[in-house]
Write a protein that holds these residues in place. Structure first.
Motif, PDB file in Angstrom:
ATOM      1  N   THR A  87     -23.605  -8.444  -6.052  1.00 56.58           N
ATOM      2  CA  THR A  87     -22.362  -9.152  -5.723  1.00 56.58           C
ATOM      3  C   THR A  87     -21.145  -8.586  -6.441  1.00 56.58           C
ATOM      4  O   THR A  87     -20.032  -9.017  -6.186  1.00 56.58           O
ATOM      5  N   LYS A  88     -21.341  -7.626  -7.337  1.00 57.03           N
ATOM      6  CA  LYS A  88     -20.252  -7.075  -8.133  1.00 57.03           C
ATOM      7  C   LYS A  88     -19.295  -6.250  -7.277  1.00 57.03           C
ATOM      8  O   LYS A  88     -19.699  -5.665  -6.274  1.00 57.03           O
ATOM      9  N   THR A  89     -18.021  -6.230  -7.682  1.00 52.17           N
ATOM     10  CA  THR A  89     -17.022  -5.412  -7.001  1.00 52.17           C
ATOM     11  C   THR A  89     -16.420  -4.416  -7.984  1.00 52.17           C
ATOM     12  O   THR A  89     -16.442  -4.612  -9.196  1.00 52.17           O
ATOM     13  N   ILE A  90     -15.870  -3.352  -7.436  1.00 49.54           N
ATOM     14  CA  ILE A  90     -15.216  -2.314  -8.215  1.00 49.54           C
ATOM     15  C   ILE A  90     -13.741  -2.294  -7.814  1.00 49.54           C
ATOM     16  O   ILE A  90     -13.416  -2.281  -6.629  1.00 49.54           O
ATOM     17  N   THR A  91     -12.855  -2.307  -8.805  1.00 51.30           N
ATOM     18  CA  THR A  91     -11.422  -2.275  -8.547  1.00 51.30           C
ATOM     19  C   THR A  91     -10.877  -0.893  -8.891  1.00 51.30           C
ATOM     20  O   THR A  91     -11.091  -0.389  -9.987  1.00 51.30           O
ATOM     21  N   LEU A  92     -10.188  -0.291  -7.934  1.00 50.42           N
ATOM     22  CA  LEU A  92      -9.553   1.011  -8.120  1.00 50.42           C
ATOM     23  C   LEU A  92      -8.076   0.886  -7.758  1.00 50.42           C
ATOM     24  O   LEU A  92      -7.696   0.044  -6.941  1.00 50.42           O
ATOM     25  N   TYR A  93      -7.257   1.727  -8.367  1.00 51.00           N
ATOM     26  CA  TYR A  93      -5.830   1.762  -8.057  1.00 51.00           C
ATOM     27  C   TYR A  93      -5.500   3.148  -7.535  1.00 51.00           C
ATOM     28  O   TYR A  93      -5.657   4.142  -8.231  1.00 51.00           O
ATOM     29  N   ASP A  94      -5.049   3.207  -6.291  1.00 50.49           N
ATOM     30  CA  ASP A  94      -4.723   4.469  -5.640  1.00 50.49           C
ATOM     31  C   ASP A  94      -3.223   4.716  -5.762  1.00 50.49           C
ATOM     32  O   ASP A  94      -2.427   3.785  -5.617  1.00 50.49           O
ATOM     33  N   VAL A  95      -2.824   5.956  -6.025  1.00 48.86           N
ATOM     34  CA  VAL A  95      -1.404   6.284  -6.150  1.00 48.86           C
ATOM     35  C   VAL A  95      -0.777   6.597  -4.797  1.00 48.86           C
ATOM     36  O   VAL A  95       0.434   6.806  -4.723  1.00 48.86           O
ATOM     37  N   THR A  96      -1.581   6.616  -3.720  1.00 45.85           N
ATOM     38  CA  THR A  96      -1.041   6.928  -2.397  1.00 45.85           C
ATOM     39  C   THR A  96      -1.062   5.701  -1.505  1.00 45.85           C
ATOM     40  O   THR A  96      -1.843   4.770  -1.692  1.00 45.85           O
ATOM     41  N   TRP A  97      -0.196   5.726  -0.516  1.00 46.45           N
ATOM     42  CA  TRP A  97      -0.080   4.664   0.486  1.00 46.45           C
ATOM     43  C   TRP A  97      -0.137   5.306   1.865  1.00 46.45           C
ATOM     44  O   TRP A  97       0.301   6.435   2.041  1.00 46.45           O
ATOM     45  N   ALA A  98      -0.643   4.567   2.840  1.00 44.76           N
ATOM     46  CA  ALA A  98      -0.742   5.091   4.205  1.00 44.76           C
ATOM     47  C   ALA A  98       0.634   5.248   4.844  1.00 44.76           C
ATOM     48  O   ALA A  98       0.850   6.151   5.646  1.00 44.76           O
ATOM     49  N   SER A  99       1.577   4.383   4.488  1.00 45.94           N
ATOM     50  CA  SER A  99       2.908   4.461   5.080  1.00 45.94           C
ATOM     51  C   SER A  99       3.953   3.993   4.072  1.00 45.94           C
ATOM     52  O   SER A  99       3.639   3.322   3.086  1.00 45.94           O
ATOM     53  N   GLY A 100       5.197   4.323   4.357  1.00 41.58           N
ATOM     54  CA  GLY A 100       6.284   3.881   3.511  1.00 41.58           C
ATOM     55  C   GLY A 100       6.498   2.385   3.598  1.00 41.58           C
ATOM     56  O   GLY A 100       6.872   1.736   2.621  1.00 41.58           O
ATOM     57  N   ARG A 101       6.248   1.820   4.768  1.00 46.63           N
ATOM     58  CA  ARG A 101       6.415   0.373   4.959  1.00 46.63           C
ATOM     59  C   ARG A 101       5.477  -0.411   4.042  1.00 46.63           C
ATOM     60  O   ARG A 101       5.894  -1.367   3.398  1.00 46.63           O
ATOM     61  N   SER A 102       4.220  -0.003   3.954  1.00 49.68           N
ATOM     62  CA  SER A 102       3.277  -0.722   3.094  1.00 49.68           C
ATOM     63  C   SER A 102       3.655  -0.592   1.626  1.00 49.68           C
ATOM     64  O   SER A 102       3.540  -1.548   0.853  1.00 49.68           O
ATOM     65  N   ALA A 103       4.152   0.571   1.211  1.00 50.67           N
ATOM     66  CA  ALA A 103       4.569   0.772  -0.183  1.00 50.67           C
ATOM     67  C   ALA A 103       5.781  -0.089  -0.525  1.00 50.67           C
ATOM     68  O   ALA A 103       5.802  -0.772  -1.560  1.00 50.67           O
ATOM     69  N   ILE A 104       6.784  -0.093   0.339  1.00 46.60           N
ATOM     70  CA  ILE A 104       7.998  -0.873   0.097  1.00 46.60           C
ATOM     71  C   ILE A 104       7.686  -2.364   0.089  1.00 46.60           C
ATOM     72  O   ILE A 104       8.151  -3.112  -0.778  1.00 46.60           O
ATOM     73  N   ASN A 105       6.884  -2.831   1.052  1.00 44.00           N
ATOM     74  CA  ASN A 105       6.536  -4.257   1.102  1.00 44.00           C
ATOM     75  C   ASN A 105       5.763  -4.679  -0.143  1.00 44.00           C
ATOM     76  O   ASN A 105       5.981  -5.774  -0.674  1.00 44.00           O
ATOM     77  N   HIS A 106       4.866  -3.832  -0.628  1.00 43.77           N
ATOM     78  CA  HIS A 106       4.111  -4.154  -1.837  1.00 43.77           C
ATOM     79  C   HIS A 106       5.045  -4.263  -3.040  1.00 43.77           C
ATOM     80  O   HIS A 106       4.947  -5.208  -3.832  1.00 43.77           O
ATOM     81  N   LEU A 107       5.952  -3.307  -3.187  1.00 42.37           N
ATOM     82  CA  LEU A 107       6.875  -3.331  -4.325  1.00 42.37           C
ATOM     83  C   LEU A 107       7.785  -4.560  -4.268  1.00 42.37           C
ATOM     84  O   LEU A 107       8.063  -5.167  -5.302  1.00 42.37           O
ATOM     85  N   CYS A 108       8.235  -4.939  -3.080  1.00 48.69           N
ATOM     86  CA  CYS A 108       9.077  -6.128  -2.947  1.00 48.69           C
ATOM     87  C   CYS A 108       8.305  -7.394  -3.325  1.00 48.69           C
ATOM     88  O   CYS A 108       8.880  -8.350  -3.839  1.00 48.69           O
ATOM     89  N   LYS A 109       6.997  -7.379  -3.061  1.00 47.25           N
ATOM     90  CA  LYS A 109       6.177  -8.556  -3.351  1.00 47.25           C
ATOM     91  C   LYS A 109       5.873  -8.688  -4.841  1.00 47.25           C
ATOM     92  O   LYS A 109       5.902  -9.795  -5.371  1.00 47.25           O
ATOM     93  N   VAL A 110       5.586  -7.594  -5.542  1.00 42.70           N
ATOM     94  CA  VAL A 110       5.125  -7.678  -6.928  1.00 42.70           C
ATOM     95  C   VAL A 110       6.237  -7.564  -7.971  1.00 42.70           C
ATOM     96  O   VAL A 110       6.011  -7.899  -9.131  1.00 42.70           O
ATOM     97  N   CYS A 111       7.414  -7.105  -7.580  1.00 42.88           N
ATOM     98  CA  CYS A 111       8.482  -6.886  -8.559  1.00 42.88           C
ATOM     99  C   CYS A 111       9.482  -8.031  -8.547  1.00 42.88           C
ATOM    100  O   CYS A 111       9.908  -8.485  -7.488  1.00 42.88           O
ATOM    101  N   GLY A 112       9.876  -8.457  -9.741  1.00 40.91           N
ATOM    102  CA  GLY A 112      10.885  -9.500  -9.865  1.00 40.91           C
ATOM    103  C   GLY A 112      12.264  -8.993  -9.484  1.00 40.91           C
ATOM    104  O   GLY A 112      13.026  -9.674  -8.808  1.00 40.91           O
TER     105      GLY A 112
END
Length: 142
Positions: free
Chosen positions: A106-131
């Motif tokens: 049942t264990k999961t592995i967490t990885l952080y990727d430095v790449t994004w599939a598109s610019g839209r997903s990167a921008i939306n993520h940054l808008c969501k996590v940044c104050g």
């Protein structure tokens, strides 16, 4: 400070062309999003925090403040195929007991990727996590 819809769309448009580049100031860090060639004729958006990215950020074993700007991926440690084969071999009832005793199933592995599939997903993520997020001022080139 947050980005307006027009600013977001302008940034996304810059990241749709090959070798596009956007610089942002996010929570006191300078985050650069750069479109680079990935495999063959595919392009992905690469994230640089304060002008660099380090391999130690990719592993989810330790927490770093820069990881919040990266693409978080959570995956199961055990492949579905192996899990299904074991469940079939030992039976559903015993497999539930195995899962409670042995965390591998049942264990999961967490990885952080430095790449994004598109610019839209990167921008939306940054808008969501940044104050606070704003477009970095253009630097004069010599």
């Amino acid at each position: 400070m947050k980005l307006t819809k027009e600013q977001k769309q302008e940034l996304i448009d810059k990241l749709t062309s090959p070798w596009g580049r956007v610089s942002l100031l996010c929570d006191g860090h300078k985050v650069d999003l750069v479109v680079k060639r990935y495999k063959g004729m595919r392009y992905r958006v690469t994230t640089y925090v304060d002008g660099r990215w380090e391999g130690k950020w990719v592993s989810g074993k330790e927490a770093y403040p820069e990881q919040k700007f990266l693409n978080k991926q959570v995956r199961p440690a055990c492949p579905k195929k192996d899990k299904a084969a074991m469940e079939k071999a030992v039976g559903k009832r015993y497999f539930k007991k195995m899962c409670a005793e042995e965390p591998y199933w049942t264990k999961t592995i967490t990885l952080y990727d430095v790449t994004w599939a598109s610019g839209r997903s990167a921008i939306n993520h940054l808008c969501k996590v940044c104050g606070s997020i704003q477009i970095a001022p253009e630097e004069a080139t010599a």
